[in-house]
Design a protein around this motif. Structure first.
Motif, PDB file in Angstrom:
ATOM      1  N   MET A 166      49.254 -67.805   9.896  1.00 19.99           N
ATOM      2  CA  MET A 166      47.871 -67.953  10.380  1.00 19.99           C
ATOM      3  C   MET A 166      48.206 -68.382  11.772  1.00 19.99           C
ATOM      4  SD  MET A 166      44.815 -68.545   9.938  1.00 19.99           S
ATOM      5  CE  MET A 166      44.750 -68.110   8.459  1.00 19.99           C
ATOM      6  N   PRO A 167      47.505 -67.698  12.878  1.00 20.41           N
ATOM      7  CA  PRO A 167      47.744 -68.051  14.137  1.00 20.41           C
ATOM      8  C   PRO A 167      47.513 -69.507  14.519  1.00 20.41           C
ATOM      9  CG  PRO A 167      46.132 -66.517  13.864  1.00 20.41           C
ATOM     10  CD  PRO A 167      46.519 -66.851  12.615  1.00 20.41           C
ATOM     11  N   ASP A 168      48.367 -70.139  15.624  1.00 18.54           N
ATOM     12  CA  ASP A 168      47.984 -71.531  15.734  1.00 18.54           C
ATOM     13  C   ASP A 168      46.609 -71.598  16.660  1.00 18.54           C
ATOM     14  OD1 ASP A 168      48.109 -74.103  17.080  1.00 18.54           O
ATOM     15  OD2 ASP A 168      49.528 -73.421  18.470  1.00 18.54           O
ATOM     16  N   SER A 169      45.787 -72.593  16.002  1.00 17.66           N
ATOM     17  CA  SER A 169      44.464 -72.695  16.647  1.00 17.66           C
ATOM     18  C   SER A 169      44.440 -73.675  17.751  1.00 17.66           C
ATOM     19  CB  SER A 169      43.533 -73.091  15.596  1.00 17.66           C
ATOM     20  OG  SER A 169      43.865 -74.153  15.080  1.00 17.66           O
ATOM     21  N   SER A 170      45.407 -74.088  18.094  1.00 29.63           N
ATOM     22  CA  SER A 170      45.454 -75.514  19.245  1.00 29.63           C
ATOM     23  C   SER A 170      44.816 -74.908  20.636  1.00 29.63           C
ATOM     24  CB  SER A 170      46.498 -76.112  19.422  1.00 29.63           C
ATOM     25  OG  SER A 170      47.577 -75.384  19.608  1.00 29.63           O
ATOM     26  N   PRO A 171      45.381 -73.525  20.900  1.00 29.25           N
ATOM     27  CA  PRO A 171      44.706 -73.094  22.211  1.00 29.25           C
ATOM     28  C   PRO A 171      43.168 -72.955  22.366  1.00 29.25           C
ATOM     29  CG  PRO A 171      46.642 -71.627  21.634  1.00 29.25           C
ATOM     30  CD  PRO A 171      46.298 -72.498  20.381  1.00 29.25           C
ATOM     31  N   LEU A 172      42.598 -72.455  21.075  1.00 28.13           N
ATOM     32  CA  LEU A 172      41.214 -72.310  20.873  1.00 28.13           C
ATOM     33  C   LEU A 172      40.487 -73.710  20.856  1.00 28.13           C
ATOM     34  CD1 LEU A 172      41.120 -69.899  17.761  1.00 28.13           C
ATOM     35  CD2 LEU A 172      40.676 -69.170  20.201  1.00 28.13           C
ATOM     36  N   ARG A 173      41.135 -74.659  20.524  1.00 29.74           N
ATOM     37  CA  ARG A 173      40.594 -75.891  20.444  1.00 29.74           C
ATOM     38  C   ARG A 173      40.477 -76.406  21.908  1.00 29.74           C
ATOM     39  NH1 ARG A 173      42.782 -77.284  15.350  1.00 29.74           N
ATOM     40  NH2 ARG A 173      44.756 -77.928  16.351  1.00 29.74           N
ATOM     41  N   ALA A 174      41.677 -76.209  22.428  1.00 30.73           N
ATOM     42  CA  ALA A 174      41.745 -76.809  23.989  1.00 30.73           C
ATOM     43  C   ALA A 174      40.837 -76.036  24.758  1.00 30.73           C
ATOM     44  CB  ALA A 174      43.039 -76.613  24.688  1.00 30.73           C
ATOM     45  N   ARG A 175      40.489 -74.789  24.598  1.00 28.06           N
ATOM     46  CA  ARG A 175      39.568 -73.990  25.242  1.00 28.06           C
ATOM     47  C   ARG A 175      38.114 -74.690  25.103  1.00 28.06           C
ATOM     48  NH1 ARG A 175      41.377 -68.222  23.664  1.00 28.06           N
ATOM     49  NH2 ARG A 175      43.522 -68.565  24.129  1.00 28.06           N
ATOM     50  N   ARG A 176      37.779 -74.807  23.950  1.00 30.54           N
ATOM     51  CA  ARG A 176      36.387 -75.567  23.545  1.00 30.54           C
ATOM     52  C   ARG A 176      36.231 -76.910  24.245  1.00 30.54           C
ATOM     53  NH1 ARG A 176      37.645 -72.761  18.564  1.00 30.54           N
ATOM     54  NH2 ARG A 176      38.331 -75.106  17.623  1.00 30.54           N
ATOM     55  N   ASP A 177      37.262 -77.633  24.125  1.00 29.42           N
ATOM     56  CA  ASP A 177      36.921 -79.033  24.700  1.00 29.42           C
ATOM     57  C   ASP A 177      36.920 -78.899  26.358  1.00 29.42           C
ATOM     58  OD1 ASP A 177      37.601 -79.929  22.363  1.00 29.42           O
ATOM     59  OD2 ASP A 177      39.816 -80.734  22.710  1.00 29.42           O
ATOM     60  N   ALA A 178      37.651 -78.124  26.885  1.00 29.14           N
ATOM     61  CA  ALA A 178      37.602 -77.618  28.379  1.00 29.14           C
ATOM     62  C   ALA A 178      36.181 -77.174  28.579  1.00 29.14           C
ATOM     63  CB  ALA A 178      38.643 -76.818  29.049  1.00 29.14           C
ATOM     64  N   LEU A 179      35.580 -76.370  27.842  1.00 28.29           N
ATOM     65  CA  LEU A 179      34.270 -75.731  28.207  1.00 28.29           C
ATOM     66  C   LEU A 179      33.366 -76.669  28.029  1.00 28.29           C
ATOM     67  CD1 LEU A 179      33.080 -72.981  28.756  1.00 28.29           C
ATOM     68  CD2 LEU A 179      35.289 -72.760  28.676  1.00 28.29           C
ATOM     69  N   ALA A 180      33.272 -77.434  26.855  1.00 30.00           N
ATOM     70  CA  ALA A 180      32.158 -78.309  26.471  1.00 30.00           C
ATOM     71  C   ALA A 180      31.952 -79.548  27.831  1.00 30.00           C
ATOM     72  CB  ALA A 180      32.671 -79.171  25.266  1.00 30.00           C
ATOM     73  N   ARG A 181      33.289 -79.946  28.516  1.00 28.32           N
ATOM     74  CA  ARG A 181      33.040 -80.574  29.632  1.00 28.32           C
ATOM     75  C   ARG A 181      32.638 -80.170  30.731  1.00 28.32           C
ATOM     76  NH1 ARG A 181      38.444 -82.374  27.612  1.00 28.32           N
ATOM     77  NH2 ARG A 181      39.185 -80.879  29.316  1.00 28.32           N
ATOM     78  N   ALA A 182      33.096 -78.618  30.928  1.00 27.22           N
ATOM     79  CA  ALA A 182      32.379 -77.970  32.345  1.00 27.22           C
ATOM     80  C   ALA A 182      30.947 -77.476  31.907  1.00 27.22           C
ATOM     81  CB  ALA A 182      33.251 -76.721  32.414  1.00 27.22           C
ATOM     82  N   TRP A 183      30.629 -77.200  30.763  1.00 29.88           N
ATOM     83  CA  TRP A 183      29.204 -77.047  30.695  1.00 29.88           C
ATOM     84  C   TRP A 183      28.368 -78.188  30.882  1.00 29.88           C
ATOM     85  CZ3 TRP A 183      29.813 -73.940  25.157  1.00 29.88           C
ATOM     86  CH2 TRP A 183      30.219 -72.540  25.566  1.00 29.88           C
ATOM     87  N   ALA A 184      28.849 -79.397  30.467  1.00 27.59           N
ATOM     88  CA  ALA A 184      27.822 -80.694  30.530  1.00 27.59           C
ATOM     89  C   ALA A 184      27.279 -80.585  31.964  1.00 27.59           C
ATOM     90  CB  ALA A 184      28.596 -81.779  30.311  1.00 27.59           C
ATOM     91  N   GLU A 185      28.099 -80.170  32.971  1.00 30.30           N
ATOM     92  CA  GLU A 185      27.467 -80.175  34.294  1.00 30.30           C
ATOM     93  C   GLU A 185      26.215 -79.413  34.490  1.00 30.30           C
ATOM     94  OE1 GLU A 185      29.705 -81.873  37.165  1.00 30.30           O
ATOM     95  OE2 GLU A 185      30.452 -82.427  35.370  1.00 30.30           O
ATOM     96  N   ALA A 186      26.171 -78.381  33.807  1.00 29.18           N
ATOM     97  CA  ALA A 186      25.185 -77.487  34.090  1.00 29.18           C
ATOM     98  C   ALA A 186      23.758 -77.443  32.898  1.00 29.18           C
ATOM     99  CB  ALA A 186      25.607 -75.927  34.004  1.00 29.18           C
TER     100      ALA A 186
END
Ligand code: GLY
Ligand code: MN
Length: 465
Positions: A1-21
């Protein structure tokens, strides 16, 4: 099973960036399979890159939902009994949770309730927009009654932020892109060795694709482009039953996809095994222009400038060969080089062959003859992956156009050019990662020097005599 941690890191970063808009809910839809008319089957499913970037595994009919209060929820379809009978059981809730790392994974039948709970709130919709007209495919039976308010402006803003975020590839993405490059190498080596006079474009396509799959590719990254002789002048030529003949060049633009990530590679070689005369001159010119463009890749470099410099190199080379007339700078200013190099230098590469490119915010695409097909107009940054693919072609649709002949009466040596109208074309394409201070060619193992190609062709022609 591939490691899902890069996906979690992307979602966290995006949620922060999206909050501005946009402080409202967001849905990222994977897309639905497209039926093949006259069958009860579907075309090969391509999930939207925005969905795959955030959720991983491509599941048709899945939707990733986000809300600043509740976080992420992944809705996945559960196969009906009929679907299990005809196409298998699909993705289980548990497997989708493990692959994506999303803690709350629910069956699609709950997505309508998620929208209902947000009635009246403007929702940003990303990924595949088909959910608005095929909501039943996402498990929603009463779409119209839900009166979902899609906020077009916020959807666009968040998509732009997401594209910005996914241009620089992380380590897990680069590992997949190296996999795609490796399988692509296997296919290109086989094709270089196997091709010969009398073999058809279609036969070569079969050989190269078979080798991609043997090397572990999931599928081809795009429809393989294989053209012999004059057919190589059609930029996206679909292989036919036309046989290759001695004296012609083969152009093969074909690559593998690996874990959802694309390679994109073009090579050209002589059917006879040796580059002769003008073939050699033009090949050397395209190779030199490509080498110079790769040498110019570094963080901060404008991709558009690289494109224009490649145009200048082509103009200078064609003038040296007596096909164009005039000072290279003047020729480029008049777009005379674009008669022969009529596409962009390349594009961003990643989850799609033409990945998150486009113009930097505030820029507009050019409609200039020599620039309109440049698919990315932005400064390069570390870990962007771009293709570098200059070419020179003799294209009837351009060379035979009376307006072109009139406009470039003096700049083009029409007598020499008309004599080459069956030449076809040459493109040399590699996949290039921007490093901290330069470039790494991910596809560097695929031969492109004249002596390497001629050596491989010699071996191949002897082995298959
Ligand atoms: N390899 C196809 C393209 O870049 O459009
Ligand atoms: Mn390409």
């Amino acid at each position: 099973m591939p490691d899902s941690s890069p996906l979690r890191a992307r979602r966290d970063a995006l949620a922060r960036a999206w909050a501005e808009a946009h402080d409202g809910p967001v849905v990222v839809a994977a897309g639905l399979p497209v039926p093949i008319a006259g069958t009860d089957q579907f075309h090969d499913f391509h999930a939207h890159g925005e969905y795959v970037y955030l959720a991983g595994a491509a599941i048709p009919g899945a939707a990733l939902a986000f809300d600043h209060a509740d976080g992420w929820t992944l809705f996945v379809p559960v196969a009906s009994q009929d679907e299990r009978v005809w196409v298998g059981s699909g993705e289980s809730i548990e497997a989708a949770a493990a692959a994506s790392g999303v803690e709350r994974v629910l069956p699609s039948s709950r997505l309508g309730g998620w929208f209902e709970a947000r009635r009246g709130e403007p929702i940003a919709l990303l990924g595949n927009r088909d959910i608005t007209h095929h909501a039943e495919g996402y498990g929603i039976e009463n779409w119209a009654a839900l009166e979902v308010d899609i906020d077009g402006y916020a959807s666009h803003q968040l998509s732009v932020i997401l594209s910005d975020g996914r241009r620089a590839k992380d380590e897990s993405e680069l590992a997949l892109m190296r996999g795609a490059a490796h399988a692509t190498l296997a296919g290109h080596l086989a094709a270089l060795r196997l091709s010969r006079s009398g073999m058809t474009e279609r036969q070569l396509q079969v050989e190269v694709e078979a080798e991609f799959f043997r090397a572990g590719a999931a599928r081809t990254a795009y429809g393989s482009i294989v053209g012999g002789g004059p057919n190589a002048a059609v930029l996206h030529f679909s292989p036919t039953s036309r046989p290759f003949a001695d004296g012609e060049l083969v152009l093969m633009d074909a690559a593998a996809e690996w874990g959802g990530y694309a390679a994109d590679v073009t090579r050209c070689w002589p059917v006879s095994g040796r580059f002769e005369g003008i073939q050699r001159d033009l090949y050397e010119l395209v190779l030199e222009v490509q080498r110079n463009a790769i040498a110019g890749v570094r963080p901060g470099k404008e991709y558009r400038e690289l494109h224009m410099e490649a145009g200048l190199g082509i103009a200078a080379g064609l003038a040296d060969l007596g096909l164009l007339r005039g000072a290279p700078q003047d020729l480029v200013e008049r777009d005379a080089h674009a008669i022969f190099f009529c596409h962009g230098l390349g594009h961003m590469l990643g989850l799609a062959t033409h990945d998150a490119g486009g113009c930097l915010a505030g820029r507009t695409p050019s409609d200039r003859f020599g620039l309109k097909w440049l698919r990315a107009d932005l400064p390069l940054e570390a870990n962007y992956v771009v293709t570098i693919e200059p070419g020179i072609y003799f294209i009837e649709a351009i060379l035979g156009d009376p307006a072109v002949r009139e406009k470039y009466q003096t700049e083009v040596n029409w007598e020499r050019v008309d004599a080459l109208k069956a030449f076809g074309g040459i493109r040399i394409e590699d996949d290039v990662r921007v490093t901290a201070d330069g470039a790494e060619v991910l596809t560097s193992a695929i031969p492109k020097q004249i002596d390497e190609i001629e050596e491989l062709r010699r071996e191949g022609l002897v082995a298959h005599a």
